[in-house]
Each structure stands twice: as structure tokens, then as C-alpha cells.
Enzyme design. Structure first.
Site, PDB file in Angstrom:
ATOM      1  N   GLU A  53      56.488  85.515  62.118  1.00  0.00           N
ATOM      2  CA  GLU A  53      56.077  84.817  60.900  1.00  0.00           C
ATOM      3  C   GLU A  53      55.349  85.735  59.903  1.00  0.00           C
ATOM      4  OE1 GLU A  53      55.596  80.269  62.595  1.00  0.00           O
ATOM      5  OE2 GLU A  53      54.023  81.706  63.048  1.00  0.00           O
ATOM      6  N   GLY A 119      59.085  72.082  63.023  1.00  0.00           N
ATOM      7  CA  GLY A 119      60.176  71.166  63.336  1.00  0.00           C
ATOM      8  C   GLY A 119      60.271  70.142  62.200  1.00  0.00           C
ATOM      9  N   MET A 221      52.059  73.403  65.155  1.00  0.00           N
ATOM     10  CA  MET A 221      50.981  73.454  66.140  1.00  0.00           C
ATOM     11  C   MET A 221      49.674  74.085  65.652  1.00  0.00           C
ATOM     12  SD  MET A 221      53.458  74.421  69.368  1.00  0.00           S
ATOM     13  CE  MET A 221      52.208  74.305  70.617  1.00  0.00           C
ATOM     14  N   GLU A 222      49.549  74.381  64.355  1.00  0.00           N
ATOM     15  CA  GLU A 222      48.347  75.086  63.894  1.00  0.00           C
ATOM     16  C   GLU A 222      47.745  74.582  62.581  1.00  0.00           C
ATOM     17  OE1 GLU A 222      51.318  76.825  64.357  1.00  0.00           O
ATOM     18  OE2 GLU A 222      50.920  77.433  66.431  1.00  0.00           O
ATOM     19  N   ASP A 245      64.063  73.796  63.245  1.00  0.00           N
ATOM     20  CA  ASP A 245      64.729  72.788  64.097  1.00  0.00           C
ATOM     21  C   ASP A 245      64.339  71.415  63.605  1.00  0.00           C
ATOM     22  OD1 ASP A 245      62.295  71.740  65.889  1.00  0.00           O
ATOM     23  OD2 ASP A 245      62.024  73.861  65.552  1.00  0.00           O
TER      24      ASP A 245
END
Ligand code: ADE
Length: 279
Positions: A53, A119, A221-222, A245
Site C-alpha cells: 500500500e 472490501g 481493518m484500520e 474484493d
């Protein structure tokens, strides 16, 4: 021939010069040891979860030095003409919170950009579209009882509200959106809620819940962890995520195949966005 008075004056002058020299040396030493004392220079903090990233950012940047704090690297330099600190803090809310806290407490940071992948949750989004967060939510924070899960984010035990969203900075949202439109085209850019939790979501039913409960466009997730810390440190922030995704049964394969491309997309948008932030 020198008189006694002239001699004393010269002596005093020498002592003052020595004192001044010691002060200058002390100041240089302190500045060298403490990144926070880097004059009035302000940096844009760029943070991610994973190496891919920030790969393009590090390739494009002119890095002056790398500081390691608590095992995490902070790359200090310039990107697209702008002073930046770039860091990969690790996956999940704890690592993200720790990494951004170190960044905000050690360097003079004027704004924070989180860059990475997510996602897709919104029906209208496709893989590789870009989502700019207008707000973030900790979708997994709450009470799990025999009656099921009750969302209670906001640190209610310490007097916080029962369920809260963390708002991104309106100007940074606009800059990120405009930059994203320039890089990937208007049809591929969305603005909205991003839901954060400590799990990789690969479950269509849960995707449906994230959409229904939080009107989310993406899950990752962050982001919310970075948001909480930025709010605490009164630093404007925004989160940019390209979809690798759709967080469904095929999510893991899609993530494996398209994760790097999606990560690069967000990075190119960050580079473009820096033009709007030029100091
Ligand atoms: N990052 C990329 N895809 C994700 C997903 N499906 N869930 C959580 N984080 C992600």
C-alpha cells in the site's frame, strides 16, 4: 599596547562567544535527536497497513532518512514536492492506532491520509473502484450477548456515546475525491461510510449487515482506529481505499489477485492529492 580595560573587554567577548557556541551546539544536538523539533516544517502523514500500500509512494518519493520507532519505519522525505512522513503501521486496529500515535507525537503533522485497499460493501461498487471515506465506524465494537451482537462503539464505559461515527475532514475529502476522479474517472469513485473491524470479511451475509446497519461502502481493518487517534490529537484526516474484493465468498481470491493493483491505485491518487496540499 592594550590597556587593562580593553583586555578585560576582549576576555569577556571571548567568554560570550564560547557560551553562544555551546548554545548553538546544544540546539543542533537537540534538533538532531528529536524529530519533532524540525523547525516549523509541517509534514503530511501518510499511513497504510501493508507494504504494497506504500510501495509506489516510496518509489516516487525522495526519502531523506528512515526512523524506526517501536519496530515501525517512518520514511521522512518529499513526495510530489510535498514534505511527507510515510509509514506502514501493520494490519488491524491496534497496530494502526499505535503507528499513528507514534507519528503524531514525534513529527509535526498537518494532516493524515490513510491509503490502501478494502472490501467493497456497496451494491453499486465494483472491484478496483475507489472509496473516499466521509466517516468511519468500528463495526465490531459492542456487546455480544445471548441475544446477539449490539453495536456500542464510542467508549460508552467512559462516558462516550453508544454508537458513533468518526467524521473525516471535509476539505481533505474534497481533495481526495477530486484527485481520485482525475486518476480513475468519476464513474469509479464513491464517497461514504467505511466500516472498520479486526477481521477480513469474506461473508455475504455480514456484508448485507454492514450495508443495512451503517450504510457502508467498504470494509477494512484500520481506518476507524486512525480516525479515533487523529480526533484525539486534533489532526485532520481522510481515508482512501481501492476495492480489492467484494468481501464475499470470493473475497480471498480476489484480494490475492487484485490487491497490488488496488493498492497502487490508491497510491496514485495520494500522489495527485498532494498537489492540492502544496505548502
Ligand atoms: N481489505 C481488503 N479486503 C478486505 C476485506 N474483505 N475485509 C477486511 N479488510 C479488507
Amino acid at each position: 599596547m592594550l590597556t587593562l580595560k580593553q583586555g578585560k573587554r576582549i576576555e569577556m567577548g571571548k567568554k560570550l562567544s564560547a557560551l553562544l557556541l555551546i548554545c548553538v551546539m546544544l540546539a543542533v544536538f537537540v534538533c538532531g535527536c528529536t524529530p519533532k523539533s524540525e523547525g516549523s516544517k509541517e509534514y503530511t502523514g501518510i499511513i497504510s497497513a501493508m507494504d504494497n500500500e506504500i510501495a509506489i509512494l516510496l518509489k516516487e518519493a525522495k526519502i531523506d532518512r528512515v526512523d524506526t520507532i517501536a519496530g515501525v519505519e517512518y520514511h521522512v522525505g518529499r513526495l510530489n514536492g510535498q514534505p511527507v512522513i510515510i509509514s506502514r503501521a501493520g494490519i488491524g486496529k491496534v497496530r494502526a492506532a499505535s503507528g499513528i500515535t507514534a507519528m503524531l507525537t514525534r513529527y509535526p503533522i498537518s494532516e493524515v491520509i490513510f491509503t490502501g485497499i478494502a472490501g467493497g460493501v456497496g451494491d453499486e461498487t465494483q472491484v478496483l473502484d475507489e472509496v473516499i471515506a466521509t466517516r468511519l465506524v468500528e463495526h465490531d465494537y459492542g456487546i455480544l450477548s445471548n441475544d446477539g451482537f449490539e453495536w456500542r462503539s464510542g467508549d460508552p464505559g467512559n462516558g462516550g456515546e453508544e454508537g458513533i461515527y468518526y467524521e473525516c475532514d471535509p476539505e481533505l475529502i474534497k481533495f481526495a475525491y477530486d484527485a481520485a476522479v482525475e486518476v480513475v474517472g468519476e464513474d469509479h469513485v464513491f464517497k461514504g461510510t467505511i466500516a472498520t473491524g479486526d477481521q477480513f470479511v469474506a461473508n455475504s451475509e455480514y456484508v448485507e449487515k454492514l450495508r443495512k446497519d451503517h450504510d457502508a461502502y467498504a470494509c477494512e481493518m484500520e481506518g476507524a482506529a486512525v480516525a479515533v487517534v487523529c480526533i484525539e490529537y486534533e489532526t485532520p484526516f481522510v481515508v482512501l481505499r481501492a476495492l480489492s474484493d467484494k468481501a464475499d465468498g470470493k473475497a480471498r481470491d480476489s484480494y490475492e489477485n487484485l490487491g497490488d493493483i488496488a493498492a497502487d491505485n490508491s497510491s496514485h491518487i495520494v500522489i495527485k492529492m498532494l498537489e492540492y496540499l502544496k505548502k
